[in-house]
Design an enzyme around this catalytic site. Structure first.
Site, PDB file in Angstrom:
ATOM      1  N   GLY A 167      22.319  31.419  38.754  1.00 39.77           N
ATOM      2  CA  GLY A 167      23.437  32.254  39.210  1.00 39.77           C
ATOM      3  C   GLY A 167      22.928  33.500  39.900  1.00 39.77           C
ATOM      4  N   ALA A 168      23.472  33.764  41.094  1.00 36.36           N
ATOM      5  CA  ALA A 168      23.026  34.904  41.891  1.00 36.36           C
ATOM      6  C   ALA A 168      24.138  35.924  42.089  1.00 36.36           C
ATOM      7  CB  ALA A 168      22.507  34.409  43.238  1.00 36.36           C
ATOM      8  N   GLY A 169      24.978  36.105  41.057  1.00 33.97           N
ATOM      9  CA  GLY A 169      25.922  37.217  41.066  1.00 33.97           C
ATOM     10  C   GLY A 169      25.201  38.481  40.594  1.00 33.97           C
ATOM     11  N   GLY A 170      25.957  39.505  40.309  1.00 30.23           N
ATOM     12  CA  GLY A 170      25.352  40.771  39.898  1.00 30.23           C
ATOM     13  C   GLY A 170      24.456  40.632  38.678  1.00 30.23           C
ATOM     14  N   ALA A 171      24.879  39.850  37.694  1.00 22.69           N
ATOM     15  CA  ALA A 171      24.096  39.729  36.454  1.00 22.69           C
ATOM     16  C   ALA A 171      22.773  39.025  36.730  1.00 22.69           C
ATOM     17  CB  ALA A 171      24.904  38.966  35.396  1.00 22.69           C
ATOM     18  N   GLY A 172      22.842  37.896  37.433  1.00 22.64           N
ATOM     19  CA  GLY A 172      21.625  37.136  37.708  1.00 22.64           C
ATOM     20  C   GLY A 172      20.652  37.913  38.575  1.00 22.64           C
ATOM     21  N   PHE A 182      41.292  54.480  36.510  1.00 18.47           N
ATOM     22  CA  PHE A 182      41.483  53.050  36.309  1.00 18.47           C
ATOM     23  C   PHE A 182      42.167  52.833  34.969  1.00 18.47           C
ATOM     24  CE2 PHE A 182      40.235  49.062  38.273  1.00 18.47           C
ATOM     25  CZ  PHE A 182      39.891  49.477  39.549  1.00 18.47           C
ATOM     26  N   GLN A 239      42.095  37.053  30.549  1.00 21.35           N
ATOM     27  CA  GLN A 239      42.881  38.148  31.123  1.00 21.35           C
ATOM     28  C   GLN A 239      43.710  37.736  32.333  1.00 21.35           C
ATOM     29  OE1 GLN A 239      40.940  41.716  33.278  1.00 21.35           O
ATOM     30  NE2 GLN A 239      41.808  42.522  31.387  1.00 21.35           N
ATOM     31  N   HIS A 284      45.527  39.450  35.364  1.00 21.66           N
ATOM     32  CA  HIS A 284      45.606  40.732  36.075  1.00 21.66           C
ATOM     33  C   HIS A 284      47.027  40.878  36.606  1.00 21.66           C
ATOM     34  CE1 HIS A 284      44.837  43.870  38.965  1.00 21.66           C
ATOM     35  NE2 HIS A 284      43.553  43.922  38.658  1.00 21.66           N
ATOM     36  N   LEU A 316      43.712  38.798  44.582  1.00 22.92           N
ATOM     37  CA  LEU A 316      43.851  40.047  43.836  1.00 22.92           C
ATOM     38  C   LEU A 316      44.135  41.255  44.722  1.00 22.92           C
ATOM     39  CD1 LEU A 316      43.455  40.957  40.869  1.00 22.92           C
ATOM     40  CD2 LEU A 316      41.270  41.862  41.618  1.00 22.92           C
ATOM     41  N   GLU A 339      43.314  46.945  40.945  1.00 25.98           N
ATOM     42  CA  GLU A 339      43.925  48.005  40.155  1.00 25.98           C
ATOM     43  C   GLU A 339      43.638  49.378  40.772  1.00 25.98           C
ATOM     44  OE1 GLU A 339      43.422  47.253  35.879  1.00 25.98           O
ATOM     45  OE2 GLU A 339      42.868  49.356  35.753  1.00 25.98           O
ATOM     46  N   ARG A 359      45.463  46.093  31.331  1.00 25.82           N
ATOM     47  CA  ARG A 359      46.067  44.971  32.053  1.00 25.82           C
ATOM     48  C   ARG A 359      46.944  44.071  31.196  1.00 25.82           C
ATOM     49  NH1 ARG A 359      40.581  43.737  35.474  1.00 25.82           N
ATOM     50  NH2 ARG A 359      40.857  45.525  36.818  1.00 25.82           N
ATOM     51  N   HIS A 406      42.502  35.995  35.706  1.00 22.83           N
ATOM     52  CA  HIS A 406      41.488  36.834  36.319  1.00 22.83           C
ATOM     53  C   HIS A 406      40.129  36.816  35.643  1.00 22.83           C
ATOM     54  CE1 HIS A 406      39.986  40.083  38.742  1.00 22.83           C
ATOM     55  NE2 HIS A 406      39.834  40.885  37.702  1.00 22.83           N
ATOM     56  N   ARG A 431      39.568  43.065  28.575  1.00 24.78           N
ATOM     57  CA  ARG A 431      38.610  43.912  29.279  1.00 24.78           C
ATOM     58  C   ARG A 431      39.328  45.002  30.069  1.00 24.78           C
ATOM     59  NH1 ARG A 431      36.732  44.148  34.562  1.00 24.78           N
ATOM     60  NH2 ARG A 431      37.551  42.152  35.282  1.00 24.78           N
ATOM     61  N   SER A 477      33.610  45.146  33.946  1.00 20.05           N
ATOM     62  CA  SER A 477      32.825  43.927  34.120  1.00 20.05           C
ATOM     63  C   SER A 477      31.599  44.214  34.976  1.00 20.05           C
ATOM     64  CB  SER A 477      33.637  42.821  34.776  1.00 20.05           C
ATOM     65  OG  SER A 477      32.757  41.778  35.139  1.00 20.05           O
ATOM     66  N   LEU A 478      31.788  44.903  36.087  1.00 22.50           N
ATOM     67  CA  LEU A 478      30.617  45.192  36.931  1.00 22.50           C
ATOM     68  C   LEU A 478      29.563  45.936  36.118  1.00 22.50           C
ATOM     69  CD1 LEU A 478      32.218  46.075  40.398  1.00 22.50           C
ATOM     70  CD2 LEU A 478      31.091  43.958  39.696  1.00 22.50           C
TER      71      LEU A 478
HETATM   72  C1  LIG Z   1      38.800  39.227  43.067  1.00 22.91           C
HETATM   73  C2  LIG Z   1      38.042  39.889  41.950  1.00 22.91           C
HETATM   74  C3  LIG Z   1      37.918  41.272  41.910  1.00 22.91           C
HETATM   75  C4  LIG Z   1      37.220  41.887  40.863  1.00 22.91           C
HETATM   76  N1  LIG Z   1      37.098  43.259  40.851  1.00 22.91           N
HETATM   77  C5  LIG Z   1      36.371  43.853  39.878  1.00 22.91           C
HETATM   78  C6  LIG Z   1      36.135  45.261  39.884  1.00 22.91           C
HETATM   79  O1  LIG Z   1      36.553  45.972  40.782  1.00 22.91           O
HETATM   80  N2  LIG Z   1      35.426  45.817  38.883  1.00 22.91           N
HETATM   81  C7  LIG Z   1      34.911  45.054  37.869  1.00 22.91           C
HETATM   82  O2  LIG Z   1      34.268  45.600  36.980  1.00 22.91           O
HETATM   83  N3  LIG Z   1      35.105  43.707  37.846  1.00 22.91           N
HETATM   84  C8  LIG Z   1      35.806  43.095  38.826  1.00 22.91           C
HETATM   85  N4  LIG Z   1      35.969  41.729  38.805  1.00 22.91           N
HETATM   86  C9  LIG Z   1      35.248  40.933  37.809  1.00 22.91           C
HETATM   87  C10 LIG Z   1      33.790  40.792  38.204  1.00 22.91           C
HETATM   88  O3  LIG Z   1      33.661  40.842  39.587  1.00 22.91           O
HETATM   89  C11 LIG Z   1      33.172  39.481  37.715  1.00 22.91           C
HETATM   90  O4  LIG Z   1      33.408  39.332  36.351  1.00 22.91           O
HETATM   91  C12 LIG Z   1      31.675  39.498  37.950  1.00 22.91           C
HETATM   92  O5  LIG Z   1      31.395  39.766  39.298  1.00 22.91           O
HETATM   93  C13 LIG Z   1      30.973  38.219  37.545  1.00 22.91           C
HETATM   94  O6  LIG Z   1      29.625  38.316  37.923  1.00 22.91           O
HETATM   95  P1  LIG Z   1      28.525  37.289  37.433  1.00 22.91           P
HETATM   96  O7  LIG Z   1      27.203  37.836  37.844  1.00 22.91           O
HETATM   97  O8  LIG Z   1      28.734  36.995  36.002  1.00 22.91           O
HETATM   98  O9  LIG Z   1      28.856  35.958  38.234  1.00 22.91           O
HETATM   99  P2  LIG Z   1      29.358  35.664  39.734  1.00 22.91           P
HETATM  100  O10 LIG Z   1      29.274  36.836  40.619  1.00 22.91           O
HETATM  101  O11 LIG Z   1      30.663  34.969  39.601  1.00 22.91           O
HETATM  102  O12 LIG Z   1      28.278  34.647  40.252  1.00 22.91           O
HETATM  103  C14 LIG Z   1      28.109  33.367  39.682  1.00 22.91           C
HETATM  104  C15 LIG Z   1      26.864  32.761  40.273  1.00 22.91           C
HETATM  105  O13 LIG Z   1      26.568  31.571  39.566  1.00 22.91           O
HETATM  106  C16 LIG Z   1      26.264  30.548  40.480  1.00 22.91           C
HETATM  107  N5  LIG Z   1      26.578  29.275  39.820  1.00 22.91           N
HETATM  108  C17 LIG Z   1      27.699  28.908  39.175  1.00 22.91           C
HETATM  109  N6  LIG Z   1      27.562  27.671  38.682  1.00 22.91           N
HETATM  110  C18 LIG Z   1      26.326  27.255  39.012  1.00 22.91           C
HETATM  111  C19 LIG Z   1      25.597  26.063  38.793  1.00 22.91           C
HETATM  112  N7  LIG Z   1      26.107  25.030  38.130  1.00 22.91           N
HETATM  113  N8  LIG Z   1      24.347  25.978  39.304  1.00 22.91           N
HETATM  114  C20 LIG Z   1      23.798  27.007  40.020  1.00 22.91           C
HETATM  115  N9  LIG Z   1      24.452  28.146  40.230  1.00 22.91           N
HETATM  116  C21 LIG Z   1      25.695  28.266  39.739  1.00 22.91           C
HETATM  117  C22 LIG Z   1      27.081  30.852  41.709  1.00 22.91           C
HETATM  118  O14 LIG Z   1      26.510  30.262  42.840  1.00 22.91           O
HETATM  119  C23 LIG Z   1      26.978  32.378  41.738  1.00 22.91           C
HETATM  120  O15 LIG Z   1      25.792  32.765  42.391  1.00 22.91           O
HETATM  121  C24 LIG Z   1      36.659  41.091  39.842  1.00 22.91           C
HETATM  122  C25 LIG Z   1      36.781  39.708  39.885  1.00 22.91           C
HETATM  123  C26 LIG Z   1      37.476  39.103  40.917  1.00 22.91           C
HETATM  124  C27 LIG Z   1      37.624  37.609  40.888  1.00 22.91           C
END
Ligand SMILES: Cc1cc2nc3c(=O)[nH]c(=O)nc-3n(C[C@H](O)[C@H](O)[C@H](O)COP(=O)(O)OP(=O)(O)OC[C@H]3O[C@@H](n4cnc5c(N)ncnc54)[C@H](O)[C@@H]3O)c2cc1C
Length: 582
Positions: free
Chosen positions: A11-16, A116, A242, A244, A254, A257, A288, A354, A396, A401-402
């Site tokens: 996973g390449a979101g913020g956490a990964g 918020f 949750q 929203h 979305l 907020e 929320r 959400h 939450r 979450s961020l």
């Molecule tokens: C529209 C929206 C707005 C938001 N706004 C806010 C905000 O303003 N403030 C806040 O705190 N939170 C907000 N949130 C919540 C927050 O953004 C998310 O909870 C958070 O970004 C999740 O990050 P993550 O790193 O866990 O995963 P994600 O960013 O969801 O990334 C998941 C990663 O996993 C990978 N992946 C998934 N399955 C597989 C697999 N089987 N094999 C390989 N890779 C895989 C994907 O490719 C991706 O890279 C928002 C959420 C949404 C939907």
């Protein structure tokens, strides 16, 4: 093909990305696997902000942030984790600033902060400015900043590799096995690859796609969450999902907020600011779960707009400058998807699924734990929305979450580096890909007369939305449980029309549907068992919070005929549970 590494991040979101960055800085040989291109991760859609008690505009303290998080989560939050979140929020946001993230600024050059929901000064006195933001593109900026840093530090990326199984050495996790790697499906050619490593981080994000109306991207199907469950690791607190309050009517996209944080208000059909009745102090900035329930109550009382199932969000009084500088993207969504000019007209909104408060249970070092005693699965880590540490408890707060990604992504990376320094790399596992190969082949080769993915998924999303939504009750949950079981049965015969191996997205969706069905099953079973109302879990047949019976976390294990439920204590360090009013 077999790829040996020291650490793997799924996973390449913020956490990964933050974990990978930390590992690379420590010199650990790290690979990130992602089913999407990294910058398409859902983190990039986060709009509103990331909170930290910087106190740049008004007095603020991490203790206040911790208190708000605990109360916002209706006291189901583990307070040792919430303390870490609130303290380390400050240094991680400052570190992001130093990496170059372009935050909005105050006139004297500090990071700007806005209000918020549920974030208060002095333990609940009134709203406080705690959310740091880059217009309404905060997540986008975080993702770009972290991705740049990972590239700079030599992290290796495997894009469009979908992880389809987890590998363990020395037995499955429940018999003491340790994480040994993953199996991934390369989307470009359909080949299965094994990645071996000492430490594996799961950071696959949420699973909002089990609901019909959701703010979540199509890719949010809970992959790692379901894989853990299938390997005997319990899922924690999935009944808390949750909704929203402000999604675009009908499609769920979305509207952050931040709109209310900047002064937007909610109106019913009579033009009344109805939140005054439900949360006299915080009003539109109540958490929320409360705002979504208030909206439903107005709608049920016939005060939805034109008697329909939505209300208005009014931004007209904010003026062009605030809208253009602080809310440009979301007001553009309104223009594009609804054909409405937010400077002149109120915006129709309704709740949208959400955020998953529950997920894979971890300790505060982001290590996956498999029971109520905190027994660690060696080498396996989880962070971000797929994990449950639990800092969000039953609900939450916005912007929490961020900051969870930053704080616990960073802790995961650091702990993985320590762990990887101590152990040997697992040996190749004979026939590691065999179970998944057989599973995928069965789907691919089944007669096209089988069940369609789209039909089963739509029926699942309908029943989850209608029976397991903002309000719940025993009868509807019992119906939902029967329906999910029926769908799981039908899913055994799911078939696809694409028999090829190049970018077979149909096959990928069939696989993802299986994950959603497993998680929905756990969610409904956990919700049916919990006979109280707490945070986002609101039972009309049990409207009160029941601390005597239910101040505990759910742990759902895979059993023979469905989830088997056990429970775990909540960590309470500073704040005793109190009634939750705003
Ligand atoms: C529209 C929206 C707005 C938001 N706004 C806010 C905000 O303003 N403030 C806040 O705190 N939170 C907000 N949130 C919540 C927050 O953004 C998310 O909870 C958070 O970004 C999740 O990050 P993550 O790193 O866990 O995963 P994600 O960013 O969801 O990334 C998941 C990663 O996993 C990978 N992946 C998934 N399955 C597989 C697999 N089987 N094999 C390989 N890779 C895989 C994907 O490719 C991706 O890279 C928002 C959420 C949404 C939907």
């Amino acid at each position: 093909m077999d790829h040996p590494f020291d650490a793997i991040v799924v996973g390449a979101g913020g956490a990964g990305l933050w974990a990978a960055l930390e590992l690379a800085r420590e010199g650990v040989n790290t690979a990130v696997l992602t089913k999407l291109y990294p910058t398409r991760s859902h983190t990039g859609t986060a709009q509103g902000g990331v909170c930290a008690a910087l106190g740049n505009l008004e007095e603020d303290h991490w203790e206040w942030h911790m208190f708000d998080t605990v109360k916002g989560g209706d006291y189901l939050v583990d307070q040792d984790a919430a303390e870490i979140l609130a303290r380390e929020a400050i240094e991680t946001v400052v570190e992001l600033e130093h990496m170059g993230l372009p935050f909005n600024r105050t006139p004297d050059g500090k990071i700007d902060q806005r209000r918020f929901g549920g974030h208060t000064s002095n333990y609940g006195e009134g709203p406080v400015r705690r959310a740091c933001f880059a217009a309404d593109r905060t997540g986008h900026m975080i993702l770009q900043t972290l991705y740049q840093q990972c590239i700079k530090h030599g992290v290796k990326f495997f894009d469009e590799f979908q992880v389809v199984d987890l590998l363990f050495e020395g037995g499955e996790p429940d018999t003491g096995g340790r994480a040994a790697g993953v199996v991934a499906h390369r989307l470009a050619d359909g080949q299965l690859h094994t990645f071996r490593a000492k430490a594996v981080l799961l950071a696959t994000g949420g699973f909002g796609r089990m609901f019909r109306i959701t703010s979540n991207a199509h890719s949010l199907t809970g992959d790692a969450v379901a894989l853990c469950y299938r390997h005997g690791i319990p899922l924690q607190d999935t009944e808390f999902f949750q909704f929203h309050p402000t999604g675009i009517v009908g499609i769920g996209i979305l509207l952050s907020e931040a709109a209310r944080g900047e002064g937007g208000i909610l109106l019913n059909d009579k033009g009344e600011r109805f939140m005054e009745k439900y949360a006299p102090k915080m009003m539109d900035l109540a958490p929320r779960d409360m705002v979504s329930r208030a909206m439903y109550q107005e709608i049920r009382a016939g005060r939805g707009i034109g008697g329909k199932d939505y209300v208005y969000m009014d931004l007209r009084h904010l003026g062009r400058k605030v809208i253009d500088e602080k809310l440009p993207d979301i007001t553009d969504f309104v223009r594009v998807y609804q054909g409405i000019e937010p400077l002149k007209e109120p915006i129709p909104v309704q709740p949208t699924a959400h955020y998953a408060m529950g997920g894979i249970p971890t300790n505060t070092d982001s290590e996956v734990v498999r029971d109520d005693k905190g027994t660690v699965v060696p080498g396996l880590f989880a962070a971000g929305e797929c994990a449950c540490v639990s800092v969000h408890g039953a609900n939450r707060l916005g912007t929490n979450s961020l900051v969870d990604l930053l704080v616990f992504g960073r802790r995961a990376g650091r702990q993985m580096a320590r762990y990887a320094g101590k152990v040997e790399r697992p040996l190749p596992i004979a026939d590691a890909i065999e179970p998944v190969r057989a599973e995928l082949e069965a789907i691919r080769s089944r007669a096209a007369a089988g069940e369609s993915v789209a039909t089963i998924r739509a029926e699942l999303q309908d029943v989850m939305m209608d029976n397991v939504g903002v309000y719940r009750e025993g009868k509807l949950l019992t119906e939902a449980l029967a329906k999910v079981k029926e769908l799981k049965g039908r899913n055994e015969n799911v078939a696809i029309t694409d028999r090829g191996s190049i970018f077979n997205t149909e096959l990928m969706e069939a696989q993802e549907l299986g994950y959603l069905l497993d998680i929905a099953h756990v969610t409904v079973a956990s919700a049916l068992a919990r006979t109280e109302s707490r945070g986002a879990h609101s039972r009309e047949d049990y409207p009160e919070r029941d601390d005597k019976k239910w101040l505990k976390h759910t742990l759902a294990y895979k059993g023979k005929d469905g989830p088997s439920l056990r429970y775990k204590q909540v960590s309470i360090t500073r704040f005793e549970p109190k009634p939750r009013t705003y």
